[in-house]
Scaffold this motif. Sequence first.
Motif, PDB file in Angstrom:
ATOM      1  N   ALA A 209       0.864  -1.185   0.000  1.00 36.79           N
ATOM      2  CA  ALA A 209       0.000   0.000   0.000  1.00 36.79           C
ATOM      3  C   ALA A 209       0.898   1.231   0.000  1.00 36.79           C
ATOM      4  N   ILE A 210       0.376   2.326  -0.563  1.00 40.98           N
ATOM      5  CA  ILE A 210       1.164   3.553  -0.748  1.00 40.98           C
ATOM      6  C   ILE A 210       0.361   4.732  -0.226  1.00 40.98           C
ATOM      7  N   GLY A 211       0.996   5.602   0.537  1.00 39.63           N
ATOM      8  CA  GLY A 211       0.325   6.783   1.056  1.00 39.63           C
ATOM      9  C   GLY A 211       0.372   7.945   0.078  1.00 39.63           C
ATOM     10  N   VAL A 212      -0.699   8.734   0.066  1.00 36.20           N
ATOM     11  CA  VAL A 212      -0.774   9.940  -0.762  1.00 36.20           C
ATOM     12  C   VAL A 212      -0.777  11.141   0.174  1.00 36.20           C
ATOM     13  N   ASN A 213       0.106  12.107  -0.080  1.00 32.03           N
ATOM     14  CA  ASN A 213       0.260  13.254   0.797  1.00 32.03           C
ATOM     15  C   ASN A 213       0.382  14.531  -0.019  1.00 32.03           C
ATOM     16  N   GLU A 236       5.846   7.671   0.828  1.00 30.81           N
ATOM     17  CA  GLU A 236       5.370   6.813   1.911  1.00 30.81           C
ATOM     18  C   GLU A 236       4.786   5.521   1.348  1.00 30.81           C
ATOM     19  N   ALA A 237       5.178   4.393   1.932  1.00 29.40           N
ATOM     20  CA  ALA A 237       4.621   3.111   1.504  1.00 29.40           C
ATOM     21  C   ALA A 237       4.962   2.038   2.530  1.00 29.40           C
ATOM     22  N   ALA A 238       4.318   0.907   2.374  1.00 31.96           N
ATOM     23  CA  ALA A 238       4.604  -0.270   3.186  1.00 31.96           C
ATOM     24  C   ALA A 238       4.601  -1.477   2.277  1.00 31.96           C
ATOM     25  N   GLY A 239       5.378  -2.494   2.640  1.00 28.05           N
ATOM     26  CA  GLY A 239       5.432  -3.683   1.811  1.00 28.05           C
ATOM     27  C   GLY A 239       6.318  -4.751   2.404  1.00 28.05           C
ATOM     28  N   GLU A 288      -1.846  -1.341   4.858  1.00 26.73           N
ATOM     29  CA  GLU A 288      -2.681  -0.167   4.611  1.00 26.73           C
ATOM     30  C   GLU A 288      -2.604   0.806   5.781  1.00 26.73           C
ATOM     31  N   THR A 289      -2.632   0.283   6.996  1.00 26.29           N
ATOM     32  CA  THR A 289      -2.528   1.143   8.172  1.00 26.29           C
ATOM     33  C   THR A 289      -1.192   1.880   8.170  1.00 26.29           C
ATOM     34  N   ALA A 290      -0.117   1.152   7.872  1.00 22.74           N
ATOM     35  CA  ALA A 290       1.202   1.776   7.848  1.00 22.74           C
ATOM     36  C   ALA A 290       1.291   2.850   6.775  1.00 22.74           C
ATOM     37  N   THR A 460      -2.143  -0.080  20.183  1.00 24.03           N
ATOM     38  CA  THR A 460      -3.126  -0.076  21.271  1.00 24.03           C
ATOM     39  C   THR A 460      -4.438   0.569  20.871  1.00 24.03           C
ATOM     40  N   GLY A 461      -4.463   1.264  19.744  1.00 24.82           N
ATOM     41  CA  GLY A 461      -5.672   1.966  19.330  1.00 24.82           C
ATOM     42  C   GLY A 461      -5.811   3.344  19.932  1.00 24.82           C
ATOM     43  N   ASP A 462      -4.784   3.810  20.680  1.00 25.90           N
ATOM     44  CA  ASP A 462      -4.840   5.171  21.219  1.00 25.90           C
ATOM     45  C   ASP A 462      -4.804   6.200  20.096  1.00 25.90           C
ATOM     46  N   LEU A 463      -4.189   5.848  18.981  1.00 26.66           N
ATOM     47  CA  LEU A 463      -4.296   6.649  17.762  1.00 26.66           C
ATOM     48  C   LEU A 463      -5.057   5.815  16.740  1.00 26.66           C
ATOM     49  N   LYS A 464      -6.199   6.320  16.316  1.00 26.80           N
ATOM     50  CA  LYS A 464      -7.012   5.597  15.347  1.00 26.80           C
ATOM     51  C   LYS A 464      -6.688   6.089  13.941  1.00 26.80           C
ATOM     52  N   VAL A 465      -6.578   5.144  13.020  1.00 22.55           N
ATOM     53  CA  VAL A 465      -6.242   5.462  11.630  1.00 22.55           C
ATOM     54  C   VAL A 465      -7.524   5.572  10.826  1.00 22.55           C
ATOM     55  N   GLN A 466      -7.717   6.717  10.218  1.00 26.07           N
ATOM     56  CA  GLN A 466      -8.899   6.962   9.391  1.00 26.07           C
ATOM     57  C   GLN A 466      -8.470   6.960   7.929  1.00 26.07           C
ATOM     58  N   ILE A 467      -8.775   5.872   7.215  1.00 24.67           N
ATOM     59  CA  ILE A 467      -8.511   5.816   5.776  1.00 24.67           C
ATOM     60  C   ILE A 467      -9.791   6.245   5.073  1.00 24.67           C
ATOM     61  N   GLY A 468      -9.790   7.468   4.598  1.00 22.63           N
ATOM     62  CA  GLY A 468     -11.003   8.007   3.992  1.00 22.63           C
ATOM     63  C   GLY A 468     -11.184   7.623   2.544  1.00 22.63           C
ATOM     64  N   GLN A 469     -10.083   7.377   1.836  1.00 23.18           N
ATOM     65  CA  GLN A 469     -10.162   7.103   0.403  1.00 23.18           C
ATOM     66  C   GLN A 469      -9.113   6.064   0.014  1.00 23.18           C
ATOM     67  N   ARG A 470      -9.504   5.167  -0.870  1.00 26.17           N
ATOM     68  CA  ARG A 470      -8.585   4.200  -1.484  1.00 26.17           C
ATOM     69  C   ARG A 470      -8.718   4.304  -2.997  1.00 26.17           C
TER      70      ARG A 470
END
Length: 498
Positions: A209-213, A236-239, A288-290, A460-470
């Motif tokens: 997955a790749i991040g868009v910024n 930004e990406a993960a793999g 995707e989270t990363a 831990t979920g103290d920071l929640k990841v909001q993926i609004g668009q794929r």
Amino acid sequence: MVRLRKSTVLEAPVDEVWALLRDFNGHDRWHPAVGQSRIEESLPPDVVGCVRDFVLTSGGRIREQLLSLSDESHSFTYCLLEAPVPLVNYVATVRLKPVTDGNGTFWEWACSFDPPPGRAEELTKLVGEEIYEAGFRAIRQVLAGGEAKPTARRPTPASHIARPAVTSGQAMRGGAMVLSGHGGPERMEWREVDVPAPGPGQVRLRHGAIGVNYIDVYCRTGYYPLVEPPGILGMEAAGTILDVGAGVHGLAPGDRVAYACPPPGAYCELRTMDAGLLVLLPDAIDDETAAAAMLKGVTAEFLLHRVHRVKDGDVVLVHAAAGGVGLYLCQWARRLGATVIGTVGSEDKAQLARRHGCSYPVVYTREDFLETVRDVTEGRGVDVAYDGVGASTFERSYEALAIRGHLVSYGQASGGISAIDISSYSSKSARVSRPNYAHYTSTTEEIRNSTDRLFPLLETGDLKVQIGQRFPLRQAGEAHKALESRQTTGSTILTLAE
């Protein structure tokens, strides 16, 4: 994420079992579920990165890629590229060990994958019984002198096969969105590119997955001169690591990693890059989270801890509070004990920001955030204003500051900021910062110090990841259009699934 582990003990020496299993293209000779198999591009079956393309006896087609192979540890790791069942992010390892009491072999077959909602039990049973346990029975039959399948034959013993290098030494082909020229989103074009084998200190990885910024937009237009055509955008990406070059320590084929740093080049399927830019991902953080959290989460970390150290009791103003960085700033500042005021563009975004720690979301199209600041602080002003919007908010962000307040300008989505008269800021003894992401992530130590703070909060979920668009990678231009028109919430990612 499902984690499945099956094992058995075989009455045969480990070298004999390894000789049967080592051939990545040999499973069609013994596994009852596998029909005809071939290695793509005619590569040897022990080259890291090779892909086997095979059909099942039931009629489905599967493609799997070899991620690592070790004769020393009698093990190999592979991942699933294409399958008729939804085994998302499937990575498996076959590992053999000699049984010390006798001359037998302990065989472990383990994997992890992300199942669709409600299908974990079904898919776990499918993999565990129809693939792993069926394979155990088939190899046991071959070792007993029979044939698991009519076409079964013994491959060349491993002792007669040269051990492969850590890297194949060969270039691979992969798709990428290449910038044909500076300008609009249409200047990104899908092309097949050569991805070189890793050199000393480098790794080659397959993105998941790749991040868009927004920094990608600046690079695309040429505002930031970081990508010259024909280059590739993305920070930004993960793999998963495919192979490693000489001198790489602490990373190995099959490891899951992420990065969020220059140089750009993430909008692609495969990439070769310096190993020092990568961080290992905990099992609890998927690709995707990363990709959604790395750059924005690291940005929030240095804004809140290093650019300005937010403390319990502070009042913080966050512009674009429902955006990618904004949501992390709201959550993290709230966790540090601050009261958060945020600006947003709609009531839906106000609700989203509120769920992520913003106590006072202000819809800027109908409310004045300065009035909210005055009401909440009883006229004192905020301790720090985080402004990633730029031209349309900068001057009023200064007005919102308390005496000795700090204005942190970390972006300019609405346009460049006009020249300022620094002497005028003496009326509040104000500080103004313009942090550059690269200056806080330029070394391995700096980036890992950030992720040491970030990853535990994600786990831990103290920071929640909001993926609004794929968006699929090929639609990176559409992702940029949505980002520039301020139609996005949370993080935007590019996916690699077809």
